[in-house]
Design a protein around this motif. Structure first.
Motif, PDB file in Angstrom:
ATOM      1  N   LEU A 130       0.829  -1.194   0.000  1.00 21.10           N
ATOM      2  CA  LEU A 130       0.000   0.000   0.000  1.00 21.10           C
ATOM      3  C   LEU A 130       0.869   1.252   0.000  1.00 21.10           C
ATOM      4  O   LEU A 130       1.968   1.259   0.570  1.00 21.10           O
ATOM      5  CB  LEU A 130      -0.913   0.024   1.235  1.00 21.10           C
ATOM      6  CG  LEU A 130      -1.858  -1.165   1.430  1.00 21.10           C
ATOM      7  CD1 LEU A 130      -2.706  -0.945   2.676  1.00 21.10           C
ATOM      8  CD2 LEU A 130      -2.738  -1.387   0.213  1.00 21.10           C
ATOM      9  N   ASN A 131       0.359   2.298  -0.609  1.00 21.16           N
ATOM     10  CA  ASN A 131       1.066   3.574  -0.597  1.00 21.16           C
ATOM     11  C   ASN A 131       1.153   4.091   0.841  1.00 21.16           C
ATOM     12  O   ASN A 131       0.164   4.087   1.576  1.00 21.16           O
ATOM     13  CB  ASN A 131       0.324   4.576  -1.480  1.00 21.16           C
ATOM     14  CG  ASN A 131       1.062   5.887  -1.608  1.00 21.16           C
ATOM     15  OD1 ASN A 131       1.005   6.732  -0.727  1.00 21.16           O
ATOM     16  ND2 ASN A 131       1.756   6.068  -2.722  1.00 21.16           N
ATOM     17  N   SER A 132       2.316   4.522   1.231  1.00 16.76           N
ATOM     18  CA  SER A 132       2.545   4.918   2.628  1.00 16.76           C
ATOM     19  C   SER A 132       1.842   6.218   3.008  1.00 16.76           C
ATOM     20  O   SER A 132       1.755   6.550   4.198  1.00 16.76           O
ATOM     21  CB  SER A 132       4.047   5.055   2.893  1.00 16.76           C
ATOM     22  OG  SER A 132       4.618   6.036   2.038  1.00 16.76           O
ATOM     23  N   VAL A 133       1.338   6.942   2.017  1.00 22.32           N
ATOM     24  CA  VAL A 133       0.647   8.204   2.291  1.00 22.32           C
ATOM     25  C   VAL A 133      -0.862   8.048   2.131  1.00 22.32           C
ATOM     26  O   VAL A 133      -1.641   8.366   3.028  1.00 22.32           O
ATOM     27  CB  VAL A 133       1.155   9.334   1.369  1.00 22.32           C
ATOM     28  CG1 VAL A 133       0.359  10.625   1.613  1.00 22.32           C
ATOM     29  CG2 VAL A 133       2.638   9.572   1.588  1.00 22.32           C
ATOM     30  N   THR A 134      -1.277   7.512   0.985  1.00 21.91           N
ATOM     31  CA  THR A 134      -2.714   7.419   0.693  1.00 21.91           C
ATOM     32  C   THR A 134      -3.348   6.149   1.232  1.00 21.91           C
ATOM     33  O   THR A 134      -4.566   6.094   1.430  1.00 21.91           O
ATOM     34  CB  THR A 134      -2.952   7.470  -0.823  1.00 21.91           C
ATOM     35  OG1 THR A 134      -2.357   6.305  -1.441  1.00 21.91           O
ATOM     36  CG2 THR A 134      -2.334   8.722  -1.430  1.00 21.91           C
ATOM     37  N   GLY A 135      -2.539   5.097   1.442  1.00 18.54           N
ATOM     38  CA  GLY A 135      -3.090   3.817   1.880  1.00 18.54           C
ATOM     39  C   GLY A 135      -3.747   3.036   0.764  1.00 18.54           C
ATOM     40  O   GLY A 135      -4.338   1.984   1.009  1.00 18.54           O
TER      41      GLY A 135
END
Length: 211
Positions: free
Chosen positions: A137-142
């Motif tokens: 998963l993207n570490s910012v957007t999830g």
């Protein structure tokens, strides 16, 4: 080695054996699962370890018990395993076995039904297979950033595509204050079951038409 679905049909048709990819004892149908679940059950330790809470496909807390299918009962030997998914044409079940205090799969009953529908076209023989999907998963957007098979790939290409597409549709809720993900890498293990829906002669005729 992976195979097309029709090559597997040919092998099963001419060898007259049931194609199995696991030696685990499995219920013969989803109706058997329901029958087992209706009987008295003994509680079992959580598959993810002591203190872990389990959630199902509806986001409901459930217990591990002897009425569950063996795939859900067994202890997890993979520290990154977070979700277990069982798919058949008449059943779609999820068990989140770890990190329920940090990440949750959002219920998607409509998407679950579509995955069941995808299985119907392959209900021509008795077959059980499994696969493991690695999710990043993207570490910012999830949001989903990467998806790939890990360790175990289903033997049938068409089934592999179904479970990869299934895992890619998941949406998650993250428990951090700002909504950013705490868990960004994890595994989703799948078990799929096909039910025999045609006779040997019907399968043979179908294969001849494909040629």
């Amino acid at each position: 080695m992976k195979f097309s679905f029709h090559s597997v049909l040919l092998v099963c048709l001419f060898t007259l054996v049931s194609c199995q990819s696991t030696k685990e004892s499995q219920p013969s149908s989803t109706e058997d699962v329901k029958t087992e679940a209706a009987t008295l059950k003994d509680l079992l330790p959580p598959p993810g370890g002591e203190g872990e809470i389990i959630f199902n496909e509806k986001g409901e807390e459930v217990q591990n018990h002897t009425g569950e299918i063996p795939f859900f009962q067994k202890k997890s030997d993979l520290p990154q395993e977070v979700f277990r998914v069982y798919i058949a044409s008449d059943s779609y079940m999820v068990r989140q076995i770890r990190h329920t205090d940090k990440i949750r799969r959002k219920p998607d009953l409509g998407g679950d039904e579509l995955s069941k529908e995808e299985m119907k076209k392959y209900d021509l023989l008795s077959f059980v297979d499994d696969g493991i999907i690695s999710i990043g998963l993207n570490s910012v957007t999830g949001k989903l950033e990467s998806i790939a098979f890990d360790r175990r790939v289903p033997r049938i290409n068409d089934i592999a595509k179904i479970i990869q597409n299934d895992a890619s549709r998941f949406n998650y809720e993250h428990a951090s204050k700002d909504g950013t993900p705490i868990i960004t890498r994890f595994l989703v293990t799948y078990q799929i079951r096909l039910h025999p829906g045609k006779t040997r002669d019907e399968i043979k005729q179908m294969l001849q038409k494909k040629k």
